[in-house]
Write a protein that holds these residues in place. Sequence first.
Motif, mmCIF file in Angstrom:
data_model
loop_
_atom_site.group_PDB
_atom_site.id
_atom_site.type_symbol
_atom_site.label_atom_id
_atom_site.label_comp_id
_atom_site.label_asym_id
_atom_site.label_seq_id
_atom_site.Cartn_x
_atom_site.Cartn_y
_atom_site.Cartn_z
ATOM 1 N N PHE A 6 0.844 -1.171 0.000
ATOM 2 C CA PHE A 6 0.000 0.000 0.000
ATOM 3 C C PHE A 6 0.885 1.228 0.000
ATOM 4 O O PHE A 6 1.978 1.209 0.542
ATOM 5 N N PRO A 8 1.110 4.918 1.449
ATOM 6 C CA PRO A 8 0.472 5.811 2.407
ATOM 7 C C PRO A 8 0.306 7.216 1.861
ATOM 8 O O PRO A 8 1.213 7.755 1.243
ATOM 9 N N ARG A 10 0.167 10.713 3.005
ATOM 10 C CA ARG A 10 0.403 11.507 4.187
ATOM 11 C C ARG A 10 0.696 12.948 3.840
ATOM 12 O O ARG A 10 0.092 13.860 4.386
ATOM 13 N N GLN A 33 -5.876 6.239 6.924
ATOM 14 C CA GLN A 33 -6.204 5.448 5.758
ATOM 15 C C GLN A 33 -5.015 5.402 4.796
ATOM 16 O O GLN A 33 -4.146 6.244 4.831
ATOM 17 N N GLU A 34 -5.047 4.398 3.943
ATOM 18 C CA GLU A 34 -3.955 4.210 3.004
ATOM 19 C C GLU A 34 -4.481 4.234 1.580
ATOM 20 O O GLU A 34 -5.611 3.816 1.312
ATOM 21 N N LEU A 68 -8.978 4.904 -1.601
ATOM 22 C CA LEU A 68 -8.490 4.598 -0.260
ATOM 23 C C LEU A 68 -8.821 3.156 0.116
ATOM 24 O O LEU A 68 -9.873 2.636 -0.247
ATOM 25 N N ASN A 69 -7.929 2.546 0.854
ATOM 26 C CA ASN A 69 -8.115 1.173 1.314
ATOM 27 C C ASN A 69 -9.030 1.173 2.541
ATOM 28 O O ASN A 69 -8.578 1.210 3.677
ATOM 29 N N GLN A 414 6.639 10.624 3.240
ATOM 30 C CA GLN A 414 6.190 9.703 4.269
ATOM 31 C C GLN A 414 6.149 10.357 5.649
ATOM 32 O O GLN A 414 5.955 9.683 6.651
#
Length: 459
Positions: A6, A8, A10, A33-34, A68-69, A414
């Motif tokens: 996944f 991210p 951010r 969420q990722e 989004l996952n 990140q």
Amino acid sequence: MRALSFAPLRRRLAGVCSAVAVLALSAQPVMAQEVLRDAETEALFRDMSAPLIKAAGLDPRNVDIVLLNDGSINAFVAGGQAVYLHSGLIGAADNINEVQGVVAHELGHITGGHVISTAGSKPATGITLLSLLLGGLAAAAGSADAGLGVFMAGQQAALGSYLAFSRAQESQADAAGAQFLSKAGISGRGSLDFFKKLQNQEFRYGFTRNADAEFYSTHPMTADRLTTLQDTYEHDPAWNTPMDPQLQARFVRVKAKLYGYLAEPQDTLRAYPDYLQDAPAHYARAYAYHKEALMDKALAEVDAMLRQLPDDPYALELKGQVLLESGQPADAIPPLRRATQLTGNNPLIATTFGHALLATEDKANFAEAERVLKAAVAKDRENPFAWYQLGVVYEAEGDTPRARLASAEQQLMQMQLPEAARSAQAAEDGLPKGSPDWLRAQDIAMSAQAMMERQRKKK
């Protein structure tokens, strides 16, 4: 979709939370969420949303549709020109027209400026579309025995003003979304069908209409929305316009791909049994077998798909991924090179291609890897894995300052701020003063320091 990983989200969403995180237990902060990034999915999103974005008076190049996952049925905006779709929404949708209806609604929030920023300790908020239990949970939050501590005595009037404001925004977004669909020549049938799904969910969870529920809900009641929108859509010239068959075929593929990627392998194999021999079924089973490390079976599914569609870039991409992740990087290079060419150097596919070139550990491949990865980050700077791979190339070539700069890019995305600041400073010390890379290192160092300072002030 990079297999079993996944990305991210951010940097883009630092400090932004979902609108109803306080009110609804089902809402998650965006930071938690990722993102699922996949070249084929993003191409579909671009193509299916472009007419709507233009109808909204926006530039498609400046609007992102982000996946989004999250298994819940939801979509929202959170500032800027981006629409966030949960993976659960894609799974719940039966066709691309339903997704277009949701996107049109969210564009209504964007054009209406429906993101609220309040002073003091209240965070910036996103506006959610489909928090199914929102009304009931908000009402529970207002009761004395709820234990959430979010409402104190005397605050009900303020809460009512906020919720009324939010309900007005939802009605405005409904109306705007209907206009955008009409202007784009897209039927509102999908939008109505999706609202009916929401109504069924309300019935399933026992959420019934009453004065208190309507007061506490931040959205107009689904039945009211259906009545209003049905009248609007049925009188629209686009009502009987059929959905685009090519977009629908692509949606079915992406839905199967997403299911295979996210679901448990046994669930995927039940949903897509062996007797189904179309491309979506091969896609789903390939991911299921890949997750189970059954590489021969995964490759057999991809090869079956390629026999049907020999120049399909996304099937070629998946074959390259399976080979790469099964320890055969040299064999992965031809399909990934071809997929990169067929997609005009798509940055996500090119990153995997660059990774395969490096994974051979053959220095004869490193020059090509550098070219491929530099082209990838030039098209998509917000790709931390590409920056990491580019840093590996620079380090192998003995170019330590640029390796540190690539690390700084990755770390800033990140939100590894102290590390980004240190890497940027190390890069700056070794780069030619005044060069573009030297200036970029300065920018990263200053950005990281500024973000760390803002974080300290918030504590």
